[in-house]
Structure formats: structure tokens, C-alpha cells
Design a protein around this motif. Structure first.
Motif, PDB file in Angstrom:
ATOM      1  N   GLY A 176      62.182  93.259  72.605  1.00  0.00           N
ATOM      2  CA  GLY A 176      62.039  94.595  73.175  1.00  0.00           C
ATOM      3  C   GLY A 176      60.701  94.796  73.848  1.00  0.00           C
ATOM      4  O   GLY A 176      60.329  95.929  74.173  1.00  0.00           O
ATOM      5  N   HIS A 177      59.973  93.699  74.062  1.00  0.00           N
ATOM      6  CA  HIS A 177      58.648  93.751  74.669  1.00  0.00           C
ATOM      7  C   HIS A 177      58.634  92.964  75.982  1.00  0.00           C
ATOM      8  O   HIS A 177      59.496  92.117  76.229  1.00  0.00           O
ATOM      9  CB  HIS A 177      57.593  93.143  73.734  1.00  0.00           C
ATOM     10  CG  HIS A 177      57.360  93.935  72.488  1.00  0.00           C
ATOM     11  ND1 HIS A 177      58.355  94.175  71.558  1.00  0.00           N
ATOM     12  CD2 HIS A 177      56.233  94.540  72.008  1.00  0.00           C
ATOM     13  CE1 HIS A 177      57.858  94.896  70.559  1.00  0.00           C
ATOM     14  NE2 HIS A 177      56.581  95.125  70.809  1.00  0.00           N
ATOM     15  N   VAL A 178      57.644  93.253  76.801  1.00  0.00           N
ATOM     16  CA  VAL A 178      57.340  92.438  77.976  1.00  0.00           C
ATOM     17  C   VAL A 178      55.970  91.813  77.751  1.00  0.00           C
ATOM     18  O   VAL A 178      55.120  92.391  77.069  1.00  0.00           O
ATOM     19  CB  VAL A 178      57.348  93.272  79.276  1.00  0.00           C
ATOM     20  CG1 VAL A 178      58.736  93.815  79.549  1.00  0.00           C
ATOM     21  CG2 VAL A 178      56.325  94.412  79.210  1.00  0.00           C
ATOM     22  N   VAL A 179      55.781  90.632  78.308  1.00  0.00           N
ATOM     23  CA  VAL A 179      54.502  89.934  78.167  1.00  0.00           C
ATOM     24  C   VAL A 179      53.752  90.001  79.487  1.00  0.00           C
ATOM     25  O   VAL A 179      54.295  89.643  80.541  1.00  0.00           O
ATOM     26  CB  VAL A 179      54.707  88.463  77.757  1.00  0.00           C
ATOM     27  CG1 VAL A 179      53.394  87.690  77.863  1.00  0.00           C
ATOM     28  CG2 VAL A 179      55.241  88.389  76.334  1.00  0.00           C
ATOM     29  N   ILE A 180      52.525  90.482  79.442  1.00  0.00           N
ATOM     30  CA  ILE A 180      51.641  90.444  80.607  1.00  0.00           C
ATOM     31  C   ILE A 180      50.590  89.375  80.350  1.00  0.00           C
ATOM     32  O   ILE A 180      49.882  89.411  79.339  1.00  0.00           O
ATOM     33  CB  ILE A 180      50.983  91.811  80.865  1.00  0.00           C
ATOM     34  CG1 ILE A 180      52.049  92.839  81.264  1.00  0.00           C
ATOM     35  CG2 ILE A 180      49.927  91.696  81.962  1.00  0.00           C
ATOM     36  CD1 ILE A 180      51.508  94.217  81.578  1.00  0.00           C
ATOM     37  N   ALA A 181      50.533  88.394  81.254  1.00  0.00           N
ATOM     38  CA  ALA A 181      49.588  87.283  81.115  1.00  0.00           C
ATOM     39  C   ALA A 181      49.463  86.567  82.448  1.00  0.00           C
ATOM     40  O   ALA A 181      50.442  86.458  83.195  1.00  0.00           O
ATOM     41  CB  ALA A 181      50.060  86.300  80.040  1.00  0.00           C
TER      42      ALA A 181
ATOM     43  N   SER B 146      46.665  87.822  77.511  1.00  0.00           N
ATOM     44  CA  SER B 146      48.083  87.703  77.182  1.00  0.00           C
ATOM     45  C   SER B 146      48.460  88.580  75.995  1.00  0.00           C
ATOM     46  O   SER B 146      47.869  88.483  74.914  1.00  0.00           O
ATOM     47  CB  SER B 146      48.408  86.239  76.867  1.00  0.00           C
ATOM     48  OG  SER B 146      49.774  86.085  76.573  1.00  0.00           O
ATOM     49  N   VAL B 147      49.484  89.443  76.203  1.00  0.00           N
ATOM     50  CA  VAL B 147      49.862  90.402  75.175  1.00  0.00           C
ATOM     51  C   VAL B 147      51.311  90.837  75.386  1.00  0.00           C
ATOM     52  O   VAL B 147      51.811  90.856  76.515  1.00  0.00           O
ATOM     53  CB  VAL B 147      48.922  91.632  75.214  1.00  0.00           C
ATOM     54  CG1 VAL B 147      49.026  92.355  76.545  1.00  0.00           C
ATOM     55  CG2 VAL B 147      49.203  92.578  74.063  1.00  0.00           C
TER      56      VAL B 147
ATOM     57  N   SER C 193      51.707  87.579  72.071  1.00  0.00           N
ATOM     58  CA  SER C 193      52.713  87.029  72.981  1.00  0.00           C
ATOM     59  C   SER C 193      53.217  85.659  72.540  1.00  0.00           C
ATOM     60  O   SER C 193      54.184  85.141  73.111  1.00  0.00           O
ATOM     61  CB  SER C 193      52.131  86.920  74.389  1.00  0.00           C
ATOM     62  OG  SER C 193      51.009  86.047  74.391  1.00  0.00           O
ATOM     63  N   GLU C 194      52.603  85.082  71.527  1.00  0.00           N
ATOM     64  CA  GLU C 194      52.979  83.731  71.102  1.00  0.00           C
ATOM     65  C   GLU C 194      54.398  83.668  70.540  1.00  0.00           C
ATOM     66  O   GLU C 194      55.029  82.615  70.543  1.00  0.00           O
ATOM     67  CB  GLU C 194      51.985  83.212  70.063  1.00  0.00           C
ATOM     68  CG  GLU C 194      50.584  82.990  70.625  1.00  0.00           C
ATOM     69  CD  GLU C 194      49.621  82.468  69.575  1.00  0.00           C
ATOM     70  OE1 GLU C 194      50.059  82.295  68.413  1.00  0.00           O
ATOM     71  OE2 GLU C 194      48.444  82.242  69.912  1.00  0.00           O
ATOM     72  N   GLY C 195      54.913  84.791  70.052  1.00  0.00           N
ATOM     73  CA  GLY C 195      56.257  84.783  69.483  1.00  0.00           C
ATOM     74  C   GLY C 195      57.363  84.978  70.497  1.00  0.00           C
ATOM     75  O   GLY C 195      58.551  84.957  70.140  1.00  0.00           O
ATOM     76  N   MET C 196      57.017  85.171  71.774  1.00  0.00           N
ATOM     77  CA  MET C 196      58.039  85.401  72.796  1.00  0.00           C
ATOM     78  C   MET C 196      58.755  84.094  73.143  1.00  0.00           C
ATOM     79  O   MET C 196      58.123  83.112  73.525  1.00  0.00           O
ATOM     80  CB  MET C 196      57.403  85.989  74.052  1.00  0.00           C
ATOM     81  CG  MET C 196      58.402  86.284  75.163  1.00  0.00           C
ATOM     82  SD  MET C 196      59.562  87.614  74.752  1.00  0.00           S
ATOM     83  CE  MET C 196      58.524  89.061  75.027  1.00  0.00           C
ATOM     84  N   PRO C 197      60.095  84.044  73.014  1.00  0.00           N
ATOM     85  CA  PRO C 197      60.828  82.823  73.386  1.00  0.00           C
ATOM     86  C   PRO C 197      60.686  82.540  74.882  1.00  0.00           C
ATOM     87  O   PRO C 197      60.633  83.459  75.697  1.00  0.00           O
ATOM     88  CB  PRO C 197      62.285  83.161  73.032  1.00  0.00           C
ATOM     89  CG  PRO C 197      62.212  84.346  72.125  1.00  0.00           C
ATOM     90  CD  PRO C 197      60.978  85.098  72.516  1.00  0.00           C
ATOM     91  N   VAL C 198      60.633  81.270  75.223  1.00  0.00           N
ATOM     92  CA  VAL C 198      60.528  80.845  76.623  1.00  0.00           C
ATOM     93  C   VAL C 198      61.635  79.834  76.907  1.00  0.00           C
ATOM     94  O   VAL C 198      61.850  78.899  76.128  1.00  0.00           O
ATOM     95  CB  VAL C 198      59.151  80.214  76.921  1.00  0.00           C
ATOM     96  CG1 VAL C 198      59.088  79.727  78.361  1.00  0.00           C
ATOM     97  CG2 VAL C 198      58.036  81.219  76.651  1.00  0.00           C
TER      98      VAL C 198
END
Length: 341
Positions: free
Chosen positions: A26-31, A54-55, A100-105
Motif C-alpha cells: 500500500g506504499h510507493v517508494v521514492i528513491a 529511499s523511503v 523501502s527494503e521490504g518492497m518486492p521487486v
């Protein structure tokens, strides 16, 4: 920087970021000067005119904050101690963030090749056929849009078993087939602009790069049925005014409720007739056909095909009341199965 300079990118990313079992989705990552979002099945990355460390930021709150700020009022972002600060004029908002490290890529493997197409053209082709996708059901391969490359021609196809829509355009690429899932078709129609689009095909995935956007999606791991067999060779054809046909369908179908059926009679005049619980409505217009036909149709299917076809006139192809109706204009073709009594 004003909200109008970043609102489009934020809107695209927030449309994909949906909270679920994994909270960070439910988040967006800005980096690195970009904004990124994913729903596991697809991923988008868009360039931004600013950068912060990065967050991961709650998408709904970020969208609401930007929507509350007038377009001509400068806005500034900063991040410290797991808080995102947004300052604009005399307003300042601070919201909690995640690492942001937990965001799947999404990973890309097995590169199959690349092709280039005008993004606006691809958008139009997808838009022209999307109405014919299957909505639910037991045939997952039909719940998307087929991109079929053959002899340096791209065929964009959708079929739900009762109708088919196809558009085509020259594109240089090897003979290949892939199926875009329904959600990615809708998103690409919304995102694609007027720039050149480079599409990179990988094992089970495709990446679309256009303007400041990179959109990656999983593909449907299914084999599409041989759609070419559905397109009939018609014994007769006639040019019909597209707007007159649409207006006739709209007026005649006023009496219909949930059951969507009509009679189409083609002759010197074309007549659309609908009946429902003792009520009847028809509308007709001159068409000058020398070969008569009467066929049962779903008026919504025919209307959607006519809307997708565009142009002032469309070609209506037909043979008998037991064979499909064909609507065509330029490179667009739609096949609509007749209804049985």
C-alpha cells in the motif's frame, strides 16, 4: 516544484499500490529520483523532478496531500526519522514511512527480444479490442489481450467466445505470441502517451518503456486459441453509416432490461427491433443492401464494435442468419456471433 509537476506520476503509482496482506504494497517508494509501486503482478517506475533518501510512503495519504494543494503553490519534500514532511505555503504535513527494503521487486530473466511501437498507436489498438475480453469464467487465456506477431505484423486480439475484436499494424519483430492480463491492458490504456514505446519481452513478463515511465507486467501463461478460424469469409457486405447504426441501436434497445437481444434486418433499409415483456421498439435507416438478412444480435456487442471501429462508415459483412456478423473499418475487425431464437 508544484503539485502539477508530479501529480501524474504519483497518480499512476498510487493506482497500482493497493494495501493487502503485505502492508508495504500500500506504499510507493521514492528513491534515486523515481517513484515506484508494485502489486506483485506488475510494477511501475516513473521519473520525478526531485529526490529524497529511499523511503516507502503510504500511497493514499500521499495522493490526498497532493490533491489538497493548489496546482500553482510550490511544494517541498523532506525525510527524517521515518517521517516524510510535505511543506506547501503555510501548510506542513508529516506522515509515517517504512523502510523501502521490504518492497518486492520484479526480476527479469530469459530475454526474448525487443520491439518498438508508437505508444499512442498501441494505446488505440488496446482500447479498440478491450471490450471483447472475457470477464471471468473458466478460460483464463481469454481474460486478456493477445499480441500476435506474424510476418512483421502485430495483431492485437480479444475474444470472449461470443465475439472477437482485432486490430493490426506493421511492427518489426519475430513471430511470437504473448497475452497481457486484463489489469495491465487497462493500466496501459491509461498510461501510454504520444512517445515511442520500447517493449522488452522476457520469460513470463513484458516491460514497456515510454516517456518517463517503465511498466513491467507478468503475462498470462496460457496458449491462445487459433482466433483466425473465427473470422469468416462473408458472402455479402455493405457500407453503413456508423453513427446512424449506433443511434438506431440506442433507440431500439431502450425497452430492454437484463436480457440483451435484438433483431437486425438488412435490406433496402436496416432495422433494429427489440421486444421485452410485451413492449417493442424499433428504429431504421436507409442502407440499400441488395442481399437481405435477418439475424439475432446482442445490441451491446454490436454497439461496442461500432464505437471501436471509428470512421464515418463501416463495412458490415454477413452470409446467413446462422453465421457471424462482421464489422470492419481500416485495420479493425470485429466478429459478433448471432443469437439463436
Amino acid at each position: 516544484m508544484t503539485p502539477s509537476q508530479i501529480s501524474h506520476a504519483v497518480q499512476i503509482a498510487c493506482d497500482i499500490a493497493k494495501p493487502g496482506i503485505i502492508p508495504i504494497l500500500g506504499h510507493v517508494v521514492i528513491a534515486n529520483g523515481t517513484i515506484m509501486a508494485t502489486d506483485i503482478e506488475s510494477e511501475v517506475t516513473i521519473k520525478l523532478p526531485f529526490d529524497i533518501p529511499s523511503v516507502a510512503i503510504p500511497s493514499a495519504k500521499l495522493r490526498s496531500i497532493l490533491a489538497s494543494i493548489p496546482d500553482d503553490v510550490p511544494v517541498a519534500f523532506s525525510h527524517k526519522d521515518n517521517k516524510l514532511a510535505v511543506k506547501s505555503g503555510r501548510s506542513k504535513m508529516s506522515i509515517n514511512t517504512l523502510s523501502s527494503e521490504g518492497m518486492p521487486v520484479m526480476t527479469l530473466e530469459g530475454h526474448e527480444g525487443d520491439f518498438t511501437i508508437n505508444a499512442s498507436l498501441l494505446k488505440t489498438m488496446l482500447k479498440n479490442v478491450q471490450h471483447a475480453m472475457l470477464n471471468g469464467g473458466a478460460r483464463p487465456m481469454l481474460q486478456g489481450v493477445l499480441l500476435h506477431f506474424s510476418d512483421n505484423m502485430l495483431y492485437v486480439v480479444a475474444c470472449d467466445g461470443a465475439r472477437l475484436a482485432m486490430d493490426k499494424s506493421p511492427v518489426t519483430f519475430k513471430d511470437y505470441q504473448l497475452i497481457l492480463p486484463r489489469h495491465s491492458v487497462a493500466r496501459l490504456i491509461k498510461m501510454l502517451d504520444d512517445s515511442e514505446c520500447t517493449v522488452s519481452i522476457y520469460e513470463g513478463k513484458a516491460k514497456f518503456k515510454f516517456g518517463d515511465v517503465e511498466y513491467t507486467t507478468k503475462l498470462l501463461a496460457e496458449k491462445y486459441p487459433p482466433y483466425e478460424r473465427i473470422i469468416p469469409v462473408c458472402a455479402h457486405s455493405i457500407l453503413i453509416d456508423r453513427e446512424l447504426f449506433i443511434e438506431a441501436i440506442n433507440r431500439a434497445s431502450i425497452v430492454l432490461d437484463k436480457v440483451r437481444s435484438a433483431k437486425l434486418a438488412i435490406g433496402k433499409v436496416a432495422r433494429v427491433t427489440c421486444t421485452n415483456a410485451g413492449e417493442e421498439s424499433f428504429d431504421e435507416f436507409d442502407c440499400g443492401a441488395t442481399d437481405a438478412l435477418e439475424i439475432g444480435i446482442n445490441p451491446d456487442f454490436v454497439r461496442e464494435a461500432l464505437n471501436a471501429a471509428g470512421g464515418d462508415e463501416v463495412t458490415i459483412g454477413y452470409s446467413t442468419s446462422k453465421t457471424p456478423l462482421v464489422v470492419s473499418c481500416g485495420d479493425f475487425v470485429a466478429v459478433i456471433m448471432g443469437l439463436r431464437d
